[in-house]
Each structure stands twice: as C-alpha cells, then as structure tokens.
Write an enzyme that holds these catalytic residues in place. Structure first.
Site, PDB file in Angstrom:
ATOM      1  N   LYS A   5      32.323  53.907  51.410  1.00 38.29           N
ATOM      2  CA  LYS A   5      33.010  52.620  50.774  1.00 38.29           C
ATOM      3  C   LYS A   5      32.636  51.339  50.496  1.00 38.29           C
ATOM      4  CE  LYS A   5      37.463  54.077  51.861  1.00 38.29           C
ATOM      5  NZ  LYS A   5      39.370  53.321  51.760  1.00 38.29           N
ATOM      6  N   ARG A   6      31.401  50.852  51.282  1.00 38.15           N
ATOM      7  CA  ARG A   6      30.078  49.775  51.662  1.00 38.15           C
ATOM      8  C   ARG A   6      29.484  49.733  50.548  1.00 38.15           C
ATOM      9  NH1 ARG A   6      28.145  52.367  55.872  1.00 38.15           N
ATOM     10  NH2 ARG A   6      25.685  52.117  55.708  1.00 38.15           N
TER      11      ARG A   6
END
Length: 462
Positions: free
Chosen positions: A239-240
């Site tokens: 997600k980052r």
C-alpha cells in the site's frame, strides 16, 4: 486449434489492486488476442472475510478499466454441490480419505518431524485406515509421493518438483468447506479453462493441482506464472507504494487507458514501443513477451502515461470526465460548452485531472487574489499601461487572440515595458499567479466580462 478460455478469479476479501488488475488484464488480452472467452469468477469461499462491498468494487474496477467479461461472474459459494460431488468421486475411487487427526496432534507431529530434520508435512497416519465420515473429520487427497511432477510453464519453462516433498493435503475442512487448491482445479476443469495466467506466488501450488487434475481425469490447462510487481525500493509491492484500490487511481485523476497502458508494461514488452492503443494491445499481446524478472512499479511512469492520454483525449470527452473534479473543487457551476473551451489551454500542462482542475480555478472563481510572486509585478509604474489595456478591451466587441496580442504590443512599446513586465502584470490580474496557459489564449477563453472585471479590481488596488 482449441478455443482459448482464460479466467480471472479475484477473492472479495479486498478491493481490486494493481497486481490483481494486471493479472486480469493479461488474461483478458490473451483471450481477446485469440478470439477466445474471458471468464470472471468470484472466489468467495472465505465466508468470514468475503464482503459484497468488495464484490461491487472489483466489478466496478474491471468495468472502469474496460475489461469486459464474456461469462460470469460465477460465485464459488454457489457451486458447493459441484465440489461435494468431486470430493465424493475421489473418496469412492480411494484417491482421498477421511482424517481424524486433531490440530493439536498435527502440531505435535510437525514439531517432532522438524526436530528430527524430516519433512514437517502430514505423515499419513489415517491414509490407509479407510475411516468413515464423522463430525470434525477432514478429507485429504492421496498425493503421489514417488517420482517428480513437472510443470511446463509458458514463462519460466520446465519446473521440476520432488513428489517426496508433497504431503496428503486437505481438500475438505472439518466444517465441510472445500479448500482453495481443490476448488480452483474443479472450477478450471469444469469451466474448460485452457490457460491459467497468474502471479508466480502460485507456482508452489501447481504440483498439488497437477496431481489433482490427473486423479480426477481432467486435462490440465497450460500455466503461465507472471513475475511479481516490486515497489521502487525493490521490495514487494504494498500500500505504501501505490493505491490499494484500482478505483483510487480514478479518484486521483487518472484515465483508465493510461492505467491499462501502464499495467501492461509492468512485465510485458513489444520492442521499444511504450504507448499502445487497446486495439494494438489485443493484436500484439503474447505470453512469450512477458519477462521472467519482476517488474518495478514506477509512479512517474504512470504520470507520464496519464499526461499523454490527457493530451490525446478529445476535448468533448475530456470535459465530461473533468466535470466531477471541477464540482469537487466547489467552482461555480458552468456550461459544458465553457469547460470544452478551456480544455485545450490546460491539456499540455496537466498530468492528472486533479491537476487540471486546480489549474482551472481562475476560469471559474469570481474572486482572484494574486499570490506573493504575482504581486511583485503589480507595481504602481504598470498602472498607466494596464489602464490603457483595460480601455482597449472595453472597446472591443469580443476578445480575439490576435487582436489582443496586437494591442498588447502597441501599449508595451508606448510605455517602454518589457514583454515579461507587462504580460506578468496582466497574468497576475487575471489568474493570480505567474504561470498559466498562453496569456492571449486565456483572455479570449475567459471572455470580455471576466477580463474587464479582474483588471479593474487590480487597478483599484494599485
């Protein structure tokens, strides 16, 4: 040649993310290239984590990307009778058996095996006991522990697995539900899937599945395991590194054709070509052009693709797509005709639709306040020239780029001003900033009323 049938089987335990979207795209393109069938199958056997909101999100994401399916969506939760029949077939043919071993016993067996340096897989305690069904029992598949299982992968080539490393794995849990590796084989076999294109994190599942195809008497499909996508830091994509939900890219102002072009280039290539129309992708896509190395997610490359497709999209279409972003900014409502007029001036500079909406503020807002950089050009010495420019504009029936430019040059020369001095002063008055689309272009787009009003406001301050 056998008709090509591919499938995309997302699990509705989360949204459609970048990696899954690429898998869907590769399967869709391969089916379209061969005039085959693309099936959508929802793998919702995880009752606790599967949610309707994720099903809806996945379907919406697929539609946004333009990945239409020919059959489905099928739901595994509605196919339980098919799975039970196949499990019963294996039990009847003595290719599967009931196992009474408890989780505690299995844990102890694993610990003993590990301590002795042995394979911690199931030791076959119940394999030959011919046990009847009872509550809490699981069903295990009788794996072939002799010899080798060979996967001839369309991307990686032959991959050999030592059958001694395979244990008798569970195909039906103690609550009666079938397991992933079992249902995926039954689904692919009964749906006639000819090619399974999926992430290479599934490679280790394949020998189990190949043995199961053989036991059930089904011909296995051809497998193509696509290397994973890594983040810019070469770590596993998370997600980052990018949005978790493909629809977040829509909210961030990306066009679907840009995302599709970006996704297909994550691991697939065709010479040095970067930009492909959908028709070109369908024509040229082939599994042999998928690389064996992991692809790296590059956010700047995605922005580059998006900027390209913003420029390529017809003004009328782009205006319709831009409207929701303009409304979200809270700009006064305006006609679609006016939005179409402003599009050509914004296209060359915008990388996303959010950027485009931000850049368009001066076209819509009634009150423009020059920023600190722009204020530096609004000095008292510029007032006579600005006043004369205002009078000239007021005298014009309508604003025309070439006429405005001619007047601008005459007044600039008359007052001995540099082009930059005079242009930036007018730009500051009209847009509140020092960078904008072409000055004469935006004046013609904004129209006489807006231009006059904003120059007057600045002159009052001066």
């Amino acid at each position: 040649m056998q008709k090509v049938i591919t499938r995309f089987p997302p699990s509705p335990t989360g949204h459609l993310h970048i990696g899954s979207a690429r898998t869907a795209l590769f399967n869709w393109l391969f089916a379209r290239h061969h005039q085959g069938t693309f099936i959508l199958r929802i793998e919702d056997t995880d009752r606790l984590r599967s949610k309707q909101e994720y099903v809806d999100s996945i379907l919406e994401g697929m539609k946004w990307l333009g990945l239409n399916w020919d059959e489905g969506p099928y739901f595994q939760s509605q196919r339980m009778e098919i799975y039970k029949n196949h499990i019963q077939r294996l039990l009847t043919q003595k290719k599967a058996y009931y196992c009474y071993c408890t989780p505690e016993q299995l844990k102890e067996k694993r610990q003993i095996a590990l301590a002795q340096g042995k394979n911690p897989g199931y030791d076959g305690t119940c394999r030959n006991k011919n046990l009847p069904p009872r509550p809490g029992a699981v069903v295990r598949f009788k794996s072939n522990s002799i010899g080798e299982t060979v996967l001839t992968d369309l991307i990686h080539g032959p991959i050999i697995f030592d059958n001694a490393q395979l244990d008798d794995w569970i195909i039906q849990r103690s609550d009666g539900t079938p397991t992933y590796n079992f249902v995926v084989v039954v689904d692919d076999a009964t749906m006639g899937i000819t090619h399974v294109i999926r992430g290479d994190d599934h490679i280790n599942n394949t020998p189990k599945q190949l043995q199961l195809y053989e036991a059930l008497g089904y011909k296995p499909p051809q497998f193509a395991h696509v290397p994973m996508i890594l983040g810019p830091d070469k770590a596993k994509l998370s997600k980052r590194h990018g949005a978790a939900n493909i629809l977040e890219y829509r909210e961030m102002g990306f066009l679907p054709q840009a995302v599709v072009n970006f996704l297909v280039r994550l691991g697939w290539s065709y010479g040095d070509q970067e930009v492909f129309s959908l028709e070109e992708l369908i024509e040229k896509f082939d599994i042999s052009h998928i690389g064996k190395a992991a692809a790296v997610f590059d956010p700047e490359k995605l922005l580059w693709f998006n900027a390209h497709y913003i420029k390529e999209t017809p003004d009328e279409i782009l205006a319709e797509i831009l409207l929701p972003f303009l409304r979200k900014k809270g700009y006064p409502s305006t006609s679609i005709e006016y939005v179409i007029k402003i599009i050509p001036s914004l296209k060359p500079r915008a990388k996303t639709l959010i950027e485009m909406a931000d850049m368009a503020d001066f076209y819509f807002l009634d009150d423009i306040t020059p920023n600190a950089k722009a204020k530096k050009f609004l000095v008292p010495e510029i007032k006579p020239a600005l006043t004369e420019m205002l009078k000239a504009i007021e005298a014009m029936p309508s604003l025309n780029e070439s006429e405005i430019e001619q007047i601008f040059k005459e007044i600039k020369t008359k007052y001995d001003l540099s082009t930059r001095q005079f242009a930036q002063a007018i730009r500051a008055a009209l847009t509140g900033r020092t960078a904008s689309p072409g000055l004469f272009e935006i004046m013609a787009i904004m129209g006489k009323e807006r231009v006059v009003k904003r120059i007057k406001k600045v002159l009052e301050v001066l």
